[in-house]
Design a protein around this motif. Structure first.
Motif, mmCIF file in Angstrom:
data_model
loop_
_atom_site.group_PDB
_atom_site.id
_atom_site.type_symbol
_atom_site.label_atom_id
_atom_site.label_comp_id
_atom_site.label_asym_id
_atom_site.label_seq_id
_atom_site.Cartn_x
_atom_site.Cartn_y
_atom_site.Cartn_z
ATOM 1 N N ASP A 216 29.269 20.421 38.511
ATOM 2 C CA ASP A 216 27.948 20.894 38.379
ATOM 3 C C ASP A 216 27.749 22.475 37.784
ATOM 4 O O ASP A 216 26.787 22.864 37.655
ATOM 5 C CB ASP A 216 27.106 20.604 39.522
ATOM 6 C CG ASP A 216 26.998 19.066 39.867
ATOM 7 O OD1 ASP A 216 27.001 18.387 39.062
ATOM 8 O OD2 ASP A 216 27.267 18.775 40.990
ATOM 9 N N LEU A 217 28.882 23.054 37.427
ATOM 10 C CA LEU A 217 28.686 24.496 37.111
ATOM 11 C C LEU A 217 29.155 24.549 35.563
ATOM 12 O O LEU A 217 29.883 23.740 34.953
ATOM 13 C CB LEU A 217 29.441 25.377 37.732
ATOM 14 C CG LEU A 217 29.462 25.169 39.170
ATOM 15 C CD1 LEU A 217 30.756 26.327 39.849
ATOM 16 C CD2 LEU A 217 28.416 25.892 39.678
ATOM 17 N N ASP A 218 28.442 25.489 34.864
ATOM 18 C CA ASP A 218 28.811 25.685 33.619
ATOM 19 C C ASP A 218 29.881 26.802 33.440
ATOM 20 O O ASP A 218 30.512 26.905 34.515
ATOM 21 C CB ASP A 218 27.568 26.390 32.701
ATOM 22 C CG ASP A 218 26.952 27.599 33.169
ATOM 23 O OD1 ASP A 218 27.574 28.190 34.246
ATOM 24 O OD2 ASP A 218 25.867 27.931 32.755
ATOM 25 N N PHE A 219 30.285 27.157 32.216
ATOM 26 C CA PHE A 219 31.549 28.011 32.341
ATOM 27 C C PHE A 219 31.303 29.345 32.862
ATOM 28 O O PHE A 219 32.201 29.686 33.763
ATOM 29 C CB PHE A 219 32.045 28.212 30.943
ATOM 30 C CG PHE A 219 32.873 29.455 30.512
ATOM 31 C CD1 PHE A 219 34.260 29.007 30.826
ATOM 32 C CD2 PHE A 219 32.614 30.620 30.305
ATOM 33 C CE1 PHE A 219 35.275 29.946 30.610
ATOM 34 C CE2 PHE A 219 33.653 31.663 30.125
ATOM 35 C CZ PHE A 219 35.108 31.394 30.151
ATOM 36 N N ASP A 220 30.002 29.872 32.532
ATOM 37 C CA ASP A 220 29.872 31.260 33.296
ATOM 38 C C ASP A 220 29.957 31.077 34.788
ATOM 39 O O ASP A 220 30.096 31.908 35.715
ATOM 40 C CB ASP A 220 28.630 32.057 32.762
ATOM 41 C CG ASP A 220 28.751 32.522 31.642
ATOM 42 O OD1 ASP A 220 29.661 32.654 31.025
ATOM 43 O OD2 ASP A 220 27.876 32.492 30.611
ATOM 44 N N GLY A 221 29.234 30.156 35.356
ATOM 45 C CA GLY A 221 28.905 29.778 36.486
ATOM 46 C C GLY A 221 30.441 29.529 37.400
ATOM 47 O O GLY A 221 30.522 29.982 38.592
ATOM 48 N N THR A 222 31.307 28.747 36.505
ATOM 49 C CA THR A 222 32.697 28.633 37.248
ATOM 50 C C THR A 222 33.519 30.020 37.266
ATOM 51 O O THR A 222 34.157 30.176 38.378
ATOM 52 C CB THR A 222 33.436 27.454 36.417
ATOM 53 O OG1 THR A 222 32.785 26.540 36.179
ATOM 54 C CG2 THR A 222 34.662 26.944 36.801
ATOM 55 N N VAL A 223 33.321 30.710 36.269
ATOM 56 C CA VAL A 223 34.202 32.079 36.265
ATOM 57 C C VAL A 223 33.598 33.020 37.571
ATOM 58 O O VAL A 223 34.428 33.425 38.157
ATOM 59 C CB VAL A 223 33.791 32.781 34.848
ATOM 60 C CG1 VAL A 223 34.412 34.242 35.141
ATOM 61 C CG2 VAL A 223 34.439 32.137 33.830
ATOM 62 N N ASP A 224 32.235 32.879 37.583
ATOM 63 C CA ASP A 224 31.517 33.888 38.574
ATOM 64 C C ASP A 224 31.975 33.174 39.995
ATOM 65 O O ASP A 224 32.606 34.131 40.909
ATOM 66 C CB ASP A 224 29.942 33.663 38.533
ATOM 67 C CG ASP A 224 29.455 34.643 37.625
ATOM 68 O OD1 ASP A 224 30.334 35.241 36.899
ATOM 69 O OD2 ASP A 224 28.497 34.173 37.253
#
Length: 237
Positions: A216-224
């Motif tokens: 349920d995360l986008d790329f930026d959310g996953t990186v963070d």
């Protein structure tokens, strides 16, 4: 975040080892997320899956029988491989030939499991991977399928990046520009995972490995989230 801003941030564990080991199934975002994590942390970066793909390309180019374990093991030892270890540049060369794009083709994707499940070939590539980690003074983000358990079980940070099958199929489809059918995507993602899981477990976190579910995360959310895990582990240590 720009590289200029990143370079003003304090370096984690400066002068000390910091290996971030990231495992996960196909389509979980390992490569893109790991590359960005390495860029943010100013660490070296290694895509071990590209090494297996390069060996697959080499075996096919040599006309080898992918069921001939002895021939595949010898090819792994002979493989004249150059691979980038920086998050700022991507290249894979075999015998001087740039195969960076070719190793991502469906023909390689469909054949790579035969190579990855050849134990002698795995041993040689693992040896090379460990050598690269040491060459970079143990300051590297390393991603693949057996990094947290086999290649670098003593890594300072170990995480399993996973996602639902639906999310993984969708992401791989986008990555390939919509060129693959549902059946082809399934072959590249779920079927390959099933084959590779016969020799390594990359679907369940081993003891001490932190699970990051990016469904349920986008790329930026996953990186963070990945950076948050790194900081938490490092600060705890």
């Amino acid at each position: 975040m720009t590289q200029e801003l990143i370079e003003t941030m304090p370096m984690l564990r400066q002068g000390r080892p910091l290996v971030v080991a990231i495992d996960g199934p196909s389509g979980s975002g390992k490569s893109s997320v790991s590359r960005e994590v390495a860029r943010r942390l100013r660490l070296a970066y290694l895509d071990t899956g590209a090494m297996y793909r390069a060996l697959t390309w080499y075996c096919l180019d040599q006309g080898l029988d992918l069921e001939d374990a002895a021939a595949i093991e010898q090819a792994a030892e002979d493989l004249p491989l150059e691979i980038s270890t920086t998050p700022h540049e991507e290249y894979v060369r075999v015998g001087g030939t740039d195969v960076t794009q070719e190793i991502r083709e469906p023909a390689i994707s469909s054949a790579v499991s035969a190579i990855a499940t050849t134990l002698g070939a795995r041993r040689e590539l693992v040896r090379r991977q460990r050598e690269l980690i040491e060459t970079h003074h143990r300051r590297m983000v390393v991603e693949g399928r057996d990094i947290t358990t086999v290649v670098a079980p003593g890594a300072e940070v170990r995480m399993l990046l996973t996602a639902s099958e639906e999310a993984r199929l969708r992401r791989r489809g986008v990555q390939l520009g919509g060129t693959q059918s549902a059946e082809q995507l399934a072959a590249q993602v779920t079927q390959r995972d099933a084959k590779d899981s016969t020799v390594v477990n990359f679907t369940t976190a081993a003891d001490g490995v932190v699970t990051l579910d990016s469904s349920d995360l986008d790329f930026d959310g996953t990186v963070d989230a990945a950076l948050g895990i790194v900081n938490k582990v490092v600060n705890r240590a």
